[in-house]
Design a protein around this motif. Structure first.
Motif, PDB file in Angstrom:
ATOM      1  N   MET A   1       0.818  -1.213   0.000  1.00 11.09           N
ATOM      2  CA  MET A   1       0.000   0.000   0.000  1.00 11.09           C
ATOM      3  C   MET A   1       0.850   1.260   0.000  1.00 11.09           C
ATOM      4  O   MET A   1       0.558   2.224  -0.702  1.00 11.09           O
ATOM      5  N   SER A   2       1.938   1.223   0.795  1.00 16.58           N
ATOM      6  CA  SER A   2       2.735   2.439   0.873  1.00 16.58           C
ATOM      7  C   SER A   2       3.487   2.679  -0.433  1.00 16.58           C
ATOM      8  O   SER A   2       3.655   3.824  -0.859  1.00 16.58           O
TER       9      SER A   2
ATOM     10  N   ARG B   1       2.349   2.029  -3.343  1.00 18.56           N
ATOM     11  CA  ARG B   1       1.374   2.640  -4.267  1.00 18.56           C
ATOM     12  C   ARG B   1       1.104   4.079  -3.894  1.00 18.56           C
ATOM     13  O   ARG B   1       0.809   4.906  -4.756  1.00 18.56           O
ATOM     14  N   HIS B   2       1.210   4.376  -2.603  1.00 14.60           N
ATOM     15  CA  HIS B   2       0.820   5.699  -2.123  1.00 14.60           C
ATOM     16  C   HIS B   2       1.854   6.775  -2.452  1.00 14.60           C
ATOM     17  O   HIS B   2       1.496   7.919  -2.722  1.00 14.60           O
ATOM     18  N   ILE B   3       3.165   6.411  -2.383  1.00 13.48           N
ATOM     19  CA  ILE B   3       4.145   7.495  -2.522  1.00 13.48           C
ATOM     20  C   ILE B   3       4.291   7.983  -3.962  1.00 13.48           C
ATOM     21  O   ILE B   3       4.864   9.035  -4.211  1.00 13.48           O
ATOM     22  N   GLU B   4       3.784   7.235  -4.942  1.00 16.36           N
ATOM     23  CA  GLU B   4       3.786   7.661  -6.342  1.00 16.36           C
ATOM     24  C   GLU B   4       5.126   8.211  -6.802  1.00 16.36           C
ATOM     25  O   GLU B   4       5.238   9.375  -7.183  1.00 16.36           O
TER      26      GLU B   4
END
Lengths: 253, 275
Positions: free
Chosen positions: B42-43, B45-48
């Motif tokens: 998840m992280s 994917r989150h930091i982009e």
């Protein structure tokens, strides 16, 4: 000469509420000589001894010593009383990182201010006495050695010297020989008998070795289940008494 | 840790089964790993992150080092040296101040020395609040009060260190052997003497070890404090960076590197000698 007897009346100690370890102990320990307390582990021997100098708080009862009730003392009064009660421990309880000399001198801490003790300003008479005590216990050459470099027997000698430095009027010993080999045990008992005899003070000692107790003690007290079940001359202690104190009989030779 | 009790084990002597973990323990362990992997995915994917920035990173690094070299060594004498001395002063004074403040708090936190739970918790609250605030944030607070400069830096270092020194000192006190303390109590020694002759000899090695270790950390921390204006070598670096003088930044970085290594060597040496 002050009255050096110790009178214990109805002493009860409960660590857990309603579960007494000592169930009303009455004892008179008078004059001089060594009194041995024998009994199985967990029967409250240590608790009894520790109640006397209040390392353990008694639940109820009286401990009369020189006209005071030790059980009631607080603060400065308690400290003043403690300094006249010497104590020798099973695990010696020396401050390991201090030298032998400093450990012996800690016996004087009750007689001086914390500030002077911190500056190591011990009166010259104390230092002289400490040296002569180290001579007596045979450790004169070890004065500046750290306590943790000594053997068990040597440590216990330092422990005894520390207690005697207090100028005690009674000496308590909580299994002083239980961590030592048989020969050293005898030497330690001899040393205590000798020092206490010279100073004419009573000694109360918890001990597991019945033979050793018989050899050195003028009086034996047998405890079991938090009660005194035998009190008398070592020669009066029979196998039947021992069976009552420790239970079972196969261990008796 | 599941040890079947002796009686049941005796009864099914034929079918003795041993498992390192119980069913619940295995379930919890599985859940832990599952959540850890899920969190990682998840992280990510989150930091982009932008791949294009990664592709030209080698070129950027090359460019960076090219700007740093040759170093402007004259900058050291001009402003780095004085700033360095200031940094060392901030670290040392800050550590000393923190020890003065932390020792009493550490003593209050030790439940064998002060057997009164509310005071223990109060002391632990002080220690936690000191540690939970980063030294940069402490610096910003003190800059707001005392203005920018070395004073704010020193206080920031001191206040951040209280939690560290106090916690470790308090724990060292709690680990003291009970026996010698009992013996000194039985001798009738006043409380203060029990501390100086019973507790202190036992915690002394830990105390010096903590103090030296914290000084070592503080040398590194105070090097950064200048970035927010709290004095020291960080200020010299900030100035050089704002002027895009990378050849000067390189001098500062090298200085910090050398000083940190020296501090480490000194601390290791003293610890070996003294403890």
């Amino acid at each position: 000469m002050t009255d050096r007897s110790l009178k214990i009346r109805g002493l009860v100690k409960e660590y857990k509420r309603g579960v007494p370890v000592l169930k009303g102990i009455d004892l008179d320990i008078a004059g001089d000589g060594i009194t041995a307390i024998i009994g199985p582990s967990g029967t409250g021997k240590s608790t009894l001894i520790r109640c006397i100098n209040r390392l353990v708080e008694p639940t109820s009862g009286q401990i009369l010593f020189q006209g005071m009730d030790l059980a009631q003392l607080k603060g400065a009064e308690l400290r003043a009383a403690r300094r006249r009660i010497g104590m020798v421990f099973q695990e010696y309880n020396l401050v390991e990182r201090l030298t032998v000399m400093e450990n012996v001198l800690t016996g004087r801490l009750g007689y001086m201010t914390a500030f002077k003790a911190w500056l190591r300003k011990f009166p010259p008479s104390d230092i002289e006495e400490a040296y002569s005590l180290l001579d007596t216990v045979g450790l004169a050459n070890f004065a500046n050695q750290r306590a943790d470099s000594l053997s068990g027997g040597q440590r216990q000698r330092v422990g005894i010297a520390r207690a005697v430095m207090q100028h005690p009027e009674i000496l308590l010993a909580d299994e002083p020989t239980s961590s030592l080999d048989p020969k050293t045990s005898v030497e330690i008992m001899e040393l205590m008998a000798d020092l206490a005899g010279k100073r004419n003070i009573p000694v109360v000692v918890n001990i597991h070795n019945v033979e050793l107790a018989k050899r050195f003690c003028g009086r034996m007290i047998g405890m079991t289940g938090g009660k005194v079940v035998f009190d008398g001359d070592p020669s009066a202690l029979t196998d039947a008494n021992l069976k009552e104190i420790y239970g079972g009989e196969n261990w008796i030779e | 840790m599941s040890t079947p009790d002796a009686t049941t084990a005796g009864m099914n002597a034929i079918n003795r089964e041993w498992r390192r973990f119980t069913f619940e323990q295995r379930f919890i362990r599985f859940a832990f790993y599952f959540i850890a992997v899920a969190a990682l995915v998840m992280s990510l994917r989150h930091i982009e992150f932008i791949p294009e920035f990664l592709y030209d990173a080698p070129a950027q690094v090359q460019d960076f080092f090219a700007r740093m070299w040759p170093m402007d060594t004259a900058y050291y004498g001009k402003s780095v040296h004085d700033a360095l001395i200031e940094t060392l002063n901030i670290a040392t004074l800050g550590t000393l101040l923190s020890i003065l403040l932390a020792v009493p708090v550490g003593m209050l936190a030790a439940n064998n020395l002060v057997p009164f739970a509310p005071l223990n918790y109060f002391a632990k609250l002080i220690l936690v609040s000191s540690r939970s605030v980063n030294s940069l944030v402490w610096a910003l607070l003190f800059i707001a009060v005392f203005g920018p400069g070395a004073l704010a830096g020193t206080l920031a270092i001191a206040f951040r260190s209280i939690g560290f020194v106090g916690k470790l000192f308090g724990e060292a006190l709690e680990e003291c052997q009970r026996g010698p303390i009992e013996a000194l109590t039985a001798v009738g020694a006043p409380k203060a003497s029990v501390f100086t002759k019973g507790y202190w000899p036992q915690v002394k090695p830990a105390f010096w070890s903590i103090a030296l270790f914290r000084w070592d950390i503080n040398v590194r921390e105070s090097a950064v404090l200048g970035l927010v204006g709290a004095g020291g070598i960080g200020m010299a670096m900030d100035t050089a960076q704002n002027l895009f003088r990378w050849d000067q930044v390189a001098v500062v970085l090298l200085t910090i590197f050398v000083v940190v290594i020296l501090a480490e060597l000194i601390v290791t040496y003293i610890r070996k000698k003294v403890l």
